[in-house]
Scaffold this active site. Structure first.
Site, short mmCIF file in Angstrom:
data_model
loop_
_atom_site.label_atom_id
_atom_site.label_comp_id
_atom_site.label_asym_id
_atom_site.label_seq_id
_atom_site.Cartn_x
_atom_site.Cartn_y
_atom_site.Cartn_z
N ARG A 1 67.80 39.45 53.46
CA ARG A 1 67.90 38.64 54.70
C ARG A 1 67.65 37.19 54.36
NH1 ARG A 1 64.70 39.96 59.72
NH2 ARG A 1 62.93 39.47 58.36
N SER B 1 60.20 41.93 47.18
CA SER B 1 59.36 43.10 47.47
C SER B 1 59.25 44.05 46.29
CB SER B 1 59.95 43.83 48.67
OG SER B 1 60.20 42.89 49.68
N ASP C 1 56.47 41.30 50.00
CA ASP C 1 56.73 41.49 51.44
C ASP C 1 55.46 41.86 52.18
OD1 ASP C 1 58.31 44.81 51.17
OD2 ASP C 1 56.59 43.91 50.16
#
Ligand code: 0WK
Ligand code: 0WK
Ligand code: BGC
Ligand code: BGC
Length: 945
Positions: A541, A605, A659
């Protein structure tokens, strides 16, 4: 003159077709389709009343749950004794299902004997009736040389209304037909049978199931026809049963699957619902019956009463001079003189009229040809009404099944038994025709139960035995997943030990405890526009975040999601970062910020060893990633190089964060008490604010106490830095074997077939990437064990990753689960029965329950450590959470919260779902990072000036 007219009128009348006068006389009995549809609608209403716990007690149609949850699925086998009591014949049978040699494959072998029941026993004491039953059973064993020493499972067909709380228990609600034995109403008739068998003695019988004859008939016909989900009796009495959705059966716990409901439709009308269709003859039959006001519908339909109805009609017509010139015989006045068998005989194609003459002559009447035609027609109208009423009742049941299953058209089979249906020449055809006329969109097949209901009763017992053993074996298979409080406490302790070890030593610990160089949570002073890049578990994203100083709620955020194709996840590092850079370029185009050189925060992440906020060396890939030439490299440099390679935009990457850290920061922006970040998604991980003094390992590597190194850097102008956010990477718990005592063989299989065997063991027990695979391994094993999908191991079931974790969330949702389960399994090419779906749901629930508990145990370790870090008896803390498993699974979050409360009672943990993912958190850290850098530059400038 008038007289002449009357005579000629009557004469002309007499000449008239004798059936016409009968039609007129019995106008009220000739029901046309609108009336049948009306009756059908009334019966549907009655069914609803009977099923609902609110109105069941007052309902006339009792809709009795039978605890039969599935129709035969072809795996039933065994040898059973059976008793068939309540129809016109009492039978004792031995039923062998797929047992022994010479039996046609999948066949059933039966031996039976009918035992008369003396009339006095029908109205005598209940114990005597059951003693007769039990003695007949013993006689049967003798006659068939069946050993008396062996334990024999027995199936009991008892054709009366019984309220059952289980398959082997049933309280008699009320006798019907010609039974009226005393002392049994409200009593458990299975116990009454067991007591009688004990009284008779000398045989070892295990009464395993009691079923109504409609249920047994449905099962008997279901043996050869899987569409058979309705049982119908039109015999001495009448009744029907069908497979209802369990969620509609209020009187039984559970919403899963289906259950056969014995409607006891004979009582339809006992509350006056049919009063406007009752004729004087129906009222006379009821008044003369031994259960007035009861079984109104049965008295209009079933074999016990049809003959009587015809007799009363013929008697009335004779009295009115419409028959036999008004002559009436005593026989005609006598109850029961015309039997239902007579009615059937009168309607025989060829000999009907002759039979009618013989029967009327037998009643000391001298019928004319027209009388015979007229009486035959009375029989036709009476039995026609019976088949029409049954058709209306059936139409109601089939309509309900169609609606239950949201089907436009229904294909179904009705299993039928009973002397009226079997011996009355026209009855079946008439019934079928009217049902198909009332339900043109349904494809209804009628199957006659060729061998009585005991085959079905034996199958129910076989199913009961199979379900019982299946449940036992499934529970055994799942028991290793069911963690005790003690085991969860052990996991908590091991997690704690892993956290401690990771803080002390670098590298080789299972839980890496990676410093994030984030020293504090946001304080609301953050402001400005930042780009956040978020490479998570399932997609990438890009976000543009605009903070307004001190106005958290005014944060403006735009984002775009990009998928990461598998070949990129598992291609080269260059391809991966080129793909990321391409996505960023597309986003900047989309936002019109191509030339902005925005400060950016990179949420990455995966476990990264960081030496500063804007550097992070990938320790190892996890989840589905395996891009080459990345592990051991600085992911920020790799991104910068990819951006340079593109050369169409530039970024100021000021921070790389995990994350979990991004999520903690996002939530801390809303709730300052948030000092822990949890991801329960494709992967699982947690970070938290640890005391700097506890982060010993960096000391070793730099020989400088972390605090000093930091302090060295931070001393200038800032408050004393006490804490740093640690990315625990708790997914690695167990990589050192510390979870081997709870890891099951299914988990080992998942680990072995993963792209990183031996790694992330805790993650493979708890996160979205793997739960579906754990479930698939269990389903495979159960199927190989013949406990599921009839033992058919399909290619689908053998395909890795086919059972995605999102299916668990769907399957475990409380609404409509089973219908969804079946369509999901269908979608996976797994043809399942109701019971299969229940087991699949149980497996999903057990696997996800363990995952939530393990995460709860891990979180309890983290918050208790923070509490002890701060020397508090009680800690209030907020955990920022994100991840599709936590967000979408119907039960995961609740079970995890519960487990944290049980295992960390001195902590009051509030879980705060991160609204906009970790992107905002990354932007916040970037904001802090940029300000820090600015201050450092100012100092440097100051120092160098
Ligand atoms: C035969 C079945 C029995 C059922 C009977 C009903 O084996 O369980 O009760 O049909 O028909 P009837 O004998 O009352 O005509
Ligand atoms: C949304 C966060 C992202 C994180 C993801 C985890 O913005 O950083 O990686 O949640 O959830 P998943 O997509 O793995 O279910
Ligand atoms: C009983 C039912 C039975 C039916 C057919 C009725 O009188 O109440 O339980 O199924 O007769 O035998
Ligand atoms: C990674 C962590 C990440 C977690 C959640 C794990 O596989 O190792 O860094 O936080 O997944 O996305």
């Amino acid at each position: 003159m008038l007289a002449v007219h009357l005579v000629s009128f009557f004469f002309s009348k007499l000449q008239e077709d004798p059936t016409k006068k009968v039609d007129r006389f019995l106008y009220a009995m000739r029901l046309h389709d609108d009336q049948l549809s009306d009756i059908s609608a009334r019966f549907q209403a009655e069914m609803k009343k009977g099923l609902s716990v609110e109105s069941n007690a007052a309902a006339a149609v009792k809709m009795l749950p039978t605890h039969v949850r599935s129709t035969p699925d072809g795996s039933e086998k065994g040898q059973f004794l059976a008793l068939d009591l309540g129809g016109s014949k009492f039978k004792v049978l031995q039923v062998k299902v797929r047992e022994g040699m010479g039996i046609r494959r999948g066949g059933v072998e039966m031996e039976e004997k009918t035992y008369p029941i003396p009339k006095e026993l029908l109205v005598g004491r209940g114990t005597e009736l059951f003693d007769h039953v039990s003695e007949s059973l013993k006689d049967f064993l003798h006659e068939k040389n069946i050993s008396l020493d062996k334990k024999h499972p027995l199936a009991f067909t008892f054709s009366f209304a019984c309220e059952q709380s289980s398959l082997d228990q049933g309280s008699l609600l009320g006798w019907s037909k010609n039974y009226r034995a005393r002392g049994l109403q409200g009593k458990d008739v299975v116990q009454a049978l067991r007591d009688a068998i004990d009284r008779t003695g000398g045989m070892d019988i295990e009464v395993l199931a009691m079923v109504n004859d409609t249920v047994a008939t449905m099962m008997t016909c279901g043996f050869d026809d899987n569409y058979c989900e309705v049982g119908l009796i039109i015999g001495t009495g009448t009744n029907a049963c069908y497979m209802e959705e369990l969620r509609h059966v209020d009187l039984v716990e559970g919403d899963e699957g289906r259950m056969c409901v014995n409607t006891e439709w004979g009582a339809f009308g006992d509350d006056g619902a049919l009063d406007d269709y009752l004729t004087e003859f129906d009222r006379d039959v009821d008044a003369a019956s031994n259960n007035q006001g009861k079984q109104i519908f049965e008295k209009m339909v079933s074999g016990m009463y049809l003959g009587e109805l015809v007799r009363l009609v013929v008697l009335k017509m004779a009295k009115l001079g419409l028959l036999f010139d008004g002559h009436v015989s005593d026989a005609l006045r006598t109850k029961g003189k015309i039997t239902t068998a007579n009615v059937a005989a009168m309607e025989e194609y060829k000999n009907g009229l002759k039979n009618t003459r013989d029967i009327l002559t037998g009643l000391s009447l001298t019928p004319s040809q027209d009388d015979c035609i007229a009486v035959q027609h009375v029989s036709t109208i009476v039995s026609f009404r019976s088949s029409n009423l049954v058709a209306a009742g059936l139409a109601a049941i089939l309509t309900r099944i169609k609606q239950n299953r949201n089907l436009r058209a229904l294909r179904i089979t009705v299993g039928v038994d009973g002397a009226v249906y079997k011996t009355h020449p026209q009855y079946p055809k008439r019934l079928h025709k009217v049902v198909r006329r009332l339900l043109p969109e349904c494809h209804v097949r009628f199957v006659l139960s060729d061998s009585g209901s005991s085959k079905g009763a034996a199958l129910v017992t076989a199913v009961a035995q199979r379900l019982a053993s299946q449940k036992r074996k499934v529970d055994e298979t799942l028991s290793p997943f069911r963690l005790s409080h003690e085991q969860l406490q052990l996991v908590k302790a091991r997690m704690r030990a892993g956290l401690e070890a990771g803080l002390k030593r670098k590298g080789s610990t299972a839980i890496k405890m990676l410093p994030s160089f984030v020293y504090r949570t946001p304080d609301g002073t953050e402001h400005g526009k930042y780009l956040a890049l978020d490479l998570g578990g399932t997609n990438f994203r890009a976000l543009l975040v605009n903070f307004k100083k001190g106005l958290q709620q005014n944060t403006r955020l735009h984002h775009k999601i990009y998928t990461i194709p598998l070949e990129i996840m598992q291609g080269t590092g260059e391809e991966l970062f080129d793909h990321i850079a391409e996505c960023i370029s597309d986003f900047l185009d989309y936002m019109g910020l191509k030339n902005a050189r925005l400060p950016a925060g990179f949420t990455f992440s995966f476990p990264c060893e960081q030496t500063a906020l804007d550097t992070g060396t990938l320790v190892s890939w996890t989840k589905g990633f395996k891009a080459t030439d990345c592990e051991g490299h600085d992911v920020v440099s790799m991104l910068r190089e990819a951006i340079k390679r593109r050369n169409d935009f530039d970024l100021d990457i000021a921070a790389v964060v995990n994350d979990t850290v991004g999520t903690m920061m996002s939530c801390a922006y809303e709730d300052p008490q948030c000092e822990v970040g949890l991801i329960a998604g494709t992967g699982t991980n947690v970070c938290y604010m640890e005391e700097l003094k506890n982060i010993e390992k960096t000391e070793q590597s730099t020989g400088q106490k972390q605090g000093d190194k930091m302090r060295g850097e931070k001393k200038v102008g800032d408050a004393e830095i006490q804490k740093m956010c640690i990315n625990t990477e708790w997914g690695g718990l167990g990589d050192d074997g510390s979870l081997d005592d709870i890891i099951t063989p299914y988990d080992v299989e998942v680990d072995q077939t993963s792209i990183n065997p031996g790694k992330q063991r805790f993650e493979k027990l708890t996160s979205g990437m793997y739960l579906g695979e754990v479930v698939r391994q269990v389903l495979l094993d159960l199927t190989r064990g013949g406990l599921l999908f009839r033992g058919h191991v399909t290619e689908a079931l053998k395909t890795a990753g086919i059972f995605q974790t999102k299916y668990l969330s769907q399957i475990e949702s409380d609404r409509l689960a089973l219908l969804q389960v079946r369509s999901i399994l269908q979608g996976l090419g797994l043809d399942s029965t109701c019971n299969d779906s229940i087991i699949v749901k149980q497996v999903c629930g057990t696997v996800s329950h363990r995952a939530a508990q393990l995460c709860g145990a891990g979180m309890a370790a983290v918050v208790d450590k923070i509490r002890e870090n701060r020397g508090l008896d009680h800690l209030n803390i907020t955990v920022g959470v994100d991840g599709t498993l936590y967000k979408l699974h119907p039960h995961f979050s609740r079970i995890m919260h519960q487990t944290v409360n049980e295992l960390a009672p001195q902590c009051n943990v509030n879980f705060l779902l991160s609204e906009d993912g970790s992107g905002k958190g990354a932007a916040l850290i970037t904001a802090v990072g940029c300000r820090l850098r600015q201050e450092l530059n100012n100092v440097d400038n100051l120092l160098s000036s």
